[in-house]
Design a protein around this motif. Structure first.
Motif, PDB file in Angstrom:
ATOM      1  N   ASP A  62       0.784  -1.144   0.029  1.00 27.59           N
ATOM      2  CA  ASP A  62      -0.043   0.137  -0.063  1.00 27.59           C
ATOM      3  C   ASP A  62       0.989   1.383  -0.108  1.00 27.59           C
ATOM      4  OD1 ASP A  62      -2.685   1.490   0.317  1.00 27.59           O
ATOM      5  OD2 ASP A  62      -2.091   1.968   2.288  1.00 27.59           O
ATOM      6  N   LYS A  63       2.029   1.381   0.953  1.00 24.73           N
ATOM      7  CA  LYS A  63       2.952   2.639   0.805  1.00 24.73           C
ATOM      8  C   LYS A  63       3.380   2.650  -0.513  1.00 24.73           C
ATOM      9  CE  LYS A  63       3.735   2.586   5.922  1.00 24.73           C
ATOM     10  NZ  LYS A  63       4.812   2.247   6.632  1.00 24.73           N
ATOM     11  N   TRP A  64       4.008   1.641  -0.967  1.00 22.54           N
ATOM     12  CA  TRP A  64       4.734   1.731  -2.285  1.00 22.54           C
ATOM     13  C   TRP A  64       3.892   2.012  -3.512  1.00 22.54           C
ATOM     14  CZ3 TRP A  64       9.783   2.166  -2.519  1.00 22.54           C
ATOM     15  CH2 TRP A  64      10.536   1.498  -1.516  1.00 22.54           C
ATOM     16  N   MET A  65       2.562   1.635  -3.483  1.00 21.23           N
ATOM     17  CA  MET A  65       1.521   2.011  -4.425  1.00 21.23           C
ATOM     18  C   MET A  65       1.211   3.383  -4.382  1.00 21.23           C
ATOM     19  SD  MET A  65       1.256  -0.213  -6.439  1.00 21.23           S
ATOM     20  CE  MET A  65      -0.241   0.493  -7.665  1.00 21.23           C
ATOM     21  N   ARG A  66       1.110   3.930  -3.096  1.00 16.29           N
ATOM     22  CA  ARG A  66       0.575   5.462  -2.917  1.00 16.29           C
ATOM     23  C   ARG A  66       1.843   6.230  -3.232  1.00 16.29           C
ATOM     24  NH1 ARG A  66      -4.093   5.859  -0.375  1.00 16.29           N
ATOM     25  NH2 ARG A  66      -4.892   4.301   0.680  1.00 16.29           N
ATOM     26  N   ALA A  67       3.165   5.911  -2.995  1.00 15.60           N
ATOM     27  CA  ALA A  67       4.276   6.573  -3.127  1.00 15.60           C
ATOM     28  C   ALA A  67       4.351   6.766  -4.856  1.00 15.60           C
ATOM     29  CB  ALA A  67       5.529   5.835  -2.762  1.00 15.60           C
ATOM     30  N   ALA A  68       3.845   5.723  -5.336  1.00 15.47           N
ATOM     31  CA  ALA A  68       3.933   5.712  -6.865  1.00 15.47           C
ATOM     32  C   ALA A  68       2.760   6.544  -7.669  1.00 15.47           C
ATOM     33  CB  ALA A  68       3.893   4.322  -7.658  1.00 15.47           C
ATOM     34  N   GLY A  69       2.005   7.030  -6.611  1.00 13.65           N
ATOM     35  CA  GLY A  69       0.977   7.801  -7.287  1.00 13.65           C
ATOM     36  C   GLY A  69      -0.657   7.080  -7.391  1.00 13.65           C
ATOM     37  N   GLY A  70      -0.465   5.658  -6.738  1.00 19.64           N
ATOM     38  CA  GLY A  70      -1.721   4.996  -7.112  1.00 19.64           C
ATOM     39  C   GLY A  70      -2.176   4.488  -5.881  1.00 19.64           C
ATOM     40  N   SER A  71      -2.873   3.557  -5.635  1.00 20.32           N
ATOM     41  CA  SER A  71      -3.377   2.858  -4.581  1.00 20.32           C
ATOM     42  C   SER A  71      -3.485   1.290  -4.562  1.00 20.32           C
ATOM     43  CB  SER A  71      -4.963   3.564  -4.298  1.00 20.32           C
ATOM     44  OG  SER A  71      -5.733   3.020  -5.020  1.00 20.32           O
ATOM     45  N   LEU A  72      -3.928   0.658  -3.711  1.00 21.97           N
ATOM     46  CA  LEU A  72      -4.410  -0.732  -3.826  1.00 21.97           C
ATOM     47  C   LEU A  72      -5.149  -1.096  -5.040  1.00 21.97           C
ATOM     48  CD1 LEU A  72      -4.177  -1.965  -0.185  1.00 21.97           C
ATOM     49  CD2 LEU A  72      -2.432  -2.223  -1.936  1.00 21.97           C
ATOM     50  N   SER A  73      -6.231  -0.289  -5.272  1.00 22.79           N
ATOM     51  CA  SER A  73      -7.184  -0.665  -6.365  1.00 22.79           C
ATOM     52  C   SER A  73      -6.412  -0.533  -7.760  1.00 22.79           C
ATOM     53  CB  SER A  73      -8.242   0.467  -6.298  1.00 22.79           C
ATOM     54  OG  SER A  73      -7.660   1.738  -6.507  1.00 22.79           O
ATOM     55  N   ASP A  74      -5.159  -0.200  -7.795  1.00 19.26           N
ATOM     56  CA  ASP A  74      -4.314  -0.277  -9.101  1.00 19.26           C
ATOM     57  C   ASP A  74      -3.643  -1.263  -9.115  1.00 19.26           C
ATOM     58  OD1 ASP A  74      -5.449   2.433  -9.976  1.00 19.26           O
ATOM     59  OD2 ASP A  74      -4.156   3.134  -8.272  1.00 19.26           O
ATOM     60  N   VAL A  75      -3.588  -2.192  -8.086  1.00 16.98           N
ATOM     61  CA  VAL A  75      -2.983  -3.546  -8.209  1.00 16.98           C
ATOM     62  C   VAL A  75      -3.470  -4.574  -9.123  1.00 16.98           C
ATOM     63  CG1 VAL A  75      -1.825  -5.557  -7.002  1.00 16.98           C
ATOM     64  CG2 VAL A  75      -1.777  -3.150  -5.861  1.00 16.98           C
ATOM     65  N   CYS A  76      -2.831  -5.368 -10.139  1.00 17.16           N
ATOM     66  CA  CYS A  76      -3.499  -6.032 -10.859  1.00 17.16           C
ATOM     67  C   CYS A  76      -2.757  -7.626 -10.819  1.00 17.16           C
ATOM     68  CB  CYS A  76      -3.368  -5.537 -12.286  1.00 17.16           C
ATOM     69  SG  CYS A  76      -2.215  -4.783 -13.031  1.00 17.16           S
ATOM     70  N   LYS A  77      -1.666  -7.642 -10.121  1.00 19.19           N
ATOM     71  CA  LYS A  77      -1.064  -9.088 -10.100  1.00 19.19           C
ATOM     72  C   LYS A  77      -0.353  -9.064  -8.800  1.00 19.19           C
ATOM     73  CE  LYS A  77       0.698 -12.980 -11.832  1.00 19.19           C
ATOM     74  NZ  LYS A  77       0.876 -13.678 -10.600  1.00 19.19           N
ATOM     75  N   LEU A  78      -0.383 -10.161  -8.058  1.00 24.68           N
ATOM     76  CA  LEU A  78      -0.088 -10.689  -6.649  1.00 24.68           C
ATOM     77  C   LEU A  78       0.734 -11.719  -7.239  1.00 24.68           C
ATOM     78  CD1 LEU A  78      -2.242  -9.631  -3.849  1.00 24.68           C
ATOM     79  CD2 LEU A  78      -0.283  -8.139  -4.827  1.00 24.68           C
ATOM     80  N   THR A  79       1.993 -11.847  -6.460  1.00 25.32           N
ATOM     81  CA  THR A  79       2.624 -13.534  -6.399  1.00 25.32           C
ATOM     82  C   THR A  79       2.943 -13.625  -4.778  1.00 25.32           C
ATOM     83  OG1 THR A  79       3.671 -13.319  -8.515  1.00 25.32           O
ATOM     84  CG2 THR A  79       4.476 -14.984  -7.214  1.00 25.32           C
ATOM     85  N   VAL A  80       2.310 -14.443  -4.225  1.00 26.85           N
ATOM     86  CA  VAL A  80       2.711 -14.734  -2.905  1.00 26.85           C
ATOM     87  C   VAL A  80       3.360 -16.164  -2.638  1.00 26.85           C
ATOM     88  CG1 VAL A  80       1.102 -15.212  -0.874  1.00 26.85           C
ATOM     89  CG2 VAL A  80       0.129 -13.949  -2.896  1.00 26.85           C
ATOM     90  N   TYR A  81       4.446 -15.958  -1.798  1.00 30.68           N
ATOM     91  CA  TYR A  81       5.097 -17.177  -1.480  1.00 30.68           C
ATOM     92  C   TYR A  81       5.133 -17.355  -0.031  1.00 30.68           C
ATOM     93  CZ  TYR A  81       7.432 -15.272  -5.720  1.00 30.68           C
ATOM     94  OH  TYR A  81       7.823 -15.058  -7.090  1.00 30.68           O
ATOM     95  N   VAL A  82       4.870 -18.415   0.301  1.00 26.15           N
ATOM     96  CA  VAL A  82       4.956 -19.080   1.731  1.00 26.15           C
ATOM     97  C   VAL A  82       5.716 -20.216   1.610  1.00 26.15           C
ATOM     98  CG1 VAL A  82       2.362 -18.272   2.041  1.00 26.15           C
ATOM     99  CG2 VAL A  82       2.772 -20.658   1.179  1.00 26.15           C
ATOM    100  N   THR A  83       6.221 -20.390   3.074  1.00 25.80           N
ATOM    101  CA  THR A  83       7.164 -21.442   3.265  1.00 25.80           C
ATOM    102  C   THR A  83       6.500 -22.781   3.838  1.00 25.80           C
ATOM    103  OG1 THR A  83       7.764 -20.479   5.734  1.00 25.80           O
ATOM    104  CG2 THR A  83       9.034 -19.604   3.652  1.00 25.80           C
ATOM    105  N   ASP A  84       5.252 -22.594   3.982  1.00 27.69           N
ATOM    106  CA  ASP A  84       4.546 -23.714   4.391  1.00 27.69           C
ATOM    107  C   ASP A  84       3.132 -23.693   4.050  1.00 27.69           C
ATOM    108  OD1 ASP A  84       2.915 -25.549   6.002  1.00 27.69           O
ATOM    109  OD2 ASP A  84       4.352 -25.555   7.464  1.00 27.69           O
ATOM    110  N   ILE A  85       2.700 -24.571   3.189  1.00 34.53           N
ATOM    111  CA  ILE A  85       1.306 -24.499   2.551  1.00 34.53           C
ATOM    112  C   ILE A  85       0.120 -24.330   3.809  1.00 34.53           C
ATOM    113  CG2 ILE A  85       0.666 -27.202   2.748  1.00 34.53           C
ATOM    114  CD1 ILE A  85      -0.514 -26.461  -0.407  1.00 34.53           C
ATOM    115  N   ASP A  86       0.340 -24.725   4.919  1.00 28.74           N
ATOM    116  CA  ASP A  86      -0.438 -24.532   6.214  1.00 28.74           C
ATOM    117  C   ASP A  86      -0.663 -23.220   6.256  1.00 28.74           C
ATOM    118  OD1 ASP A  86      -1.265 -27.030   6.080  1.00 28.74           O
ATOM    119  OD2 ASP A  86       0.227 -27.458   7.738  1.00 28.74           O
ATOM    120  N   HIS A  87       0.171 -22.097   5.994  1.00 23.35           N
ATOM    121  CA  HIS A  87       0.156 -20.664   6.166  1.00 23.35           C
ATOM    122  C   HIS A  87      -0.918 -20.110   5.288  1.00 23.35           C
ATOM    123  CE1 HIS A  87       3.422 -21.307   8.661  1.00 23.35           C
ATOM    124  NE2 HIS A  87       4.483 -20.959   7.802  1.00 23.35           N
ATOM    125  N   ARG A  88      -1.158 -20.767   4.358  1.00 22.88           N
ATOM    126  CA  ARG A  88      -2.199 -20.048   3.299  1.00 22.88           C
ATOM    127  C   ARG A  88      -3.285 -19.491   3.765  1.00 22.88           C
ATOM    128  NH1 ARG A  88      -2.911 -23.549  -1.999  1.00 22.88           N
ATOM    129  NH2 ARG A  88      -4.818 -22.611  -1.729  1.00 22.88           N
TER     130      ARG A  88
END
Length: 130
Positions: A62-88
């Motif tokens: 959120d901070k980085w998107m705002r610093a770039a002049g946008g917001s979370l609503s402008d996010v179109c792709k996330l890649t989520v890495y977890v070290t344990d599938i049970d964390h999902r």
């Protein structure tokens, strides 16, 4: 392609980096490094708690998107890495609270480890600012 390096804050943690933390390219594309559960002071938030680490990672996005002049609503792709599938469930619970109503693409990846053994989740994001 014009590129603008985004830098909302600098900490001891970020000062060692030899890469850009976020870039706004071609005027409307935003790419950022993977975000982890580390705050602006370099402190790990949520030691041992994947949900709290994901919450901090989303706060960072959120901070980085705002610093770039946008917001979370402008996010179109996330890649989520977890070290344990049970964390999902905890991780996606935090993501869903931050991105409530934001329709984005998401890829989930289970990894053997991250850069620091105490990190349980890392999220990178790409956005398009209208």
């Amino acid at each position: 392609m014009a590129k603008k390096h985004i830098q909302p804050y600098e900490t001891r943690y970020h000062a060692r980096a030899t890469y850009s933390r976020a870039i706004r390219a071609s005027g409307d594309l935003v790419f950022m490094q993977g975000q982890v559960g580390v705050d602006g002071e370099g402190n790990l938030i949520g030691r041992g708690d994947p949900g709290k680490q994901a919450d901090q990672a989303c706060r960072n996005i959120d901070k980085w998107m705002r610093a770039a002049g946008g917001s979370l609503s402008d996010v179109c792709k996330l890649t989520v890495y977890v070290t344990d599938i049970d964390h999902r469930p905890a991780v996606y619970g935090a993501i869903n609270r931050w991105f409530d109503g934001v329709m984005h693409c998401s890829t989930g990846v289970v990894v053997a480890g991250l850069a620091d053994p105490e990190l349980l989740v890392e999220i990178d994001a790409m956005g398009v600012i209208d």
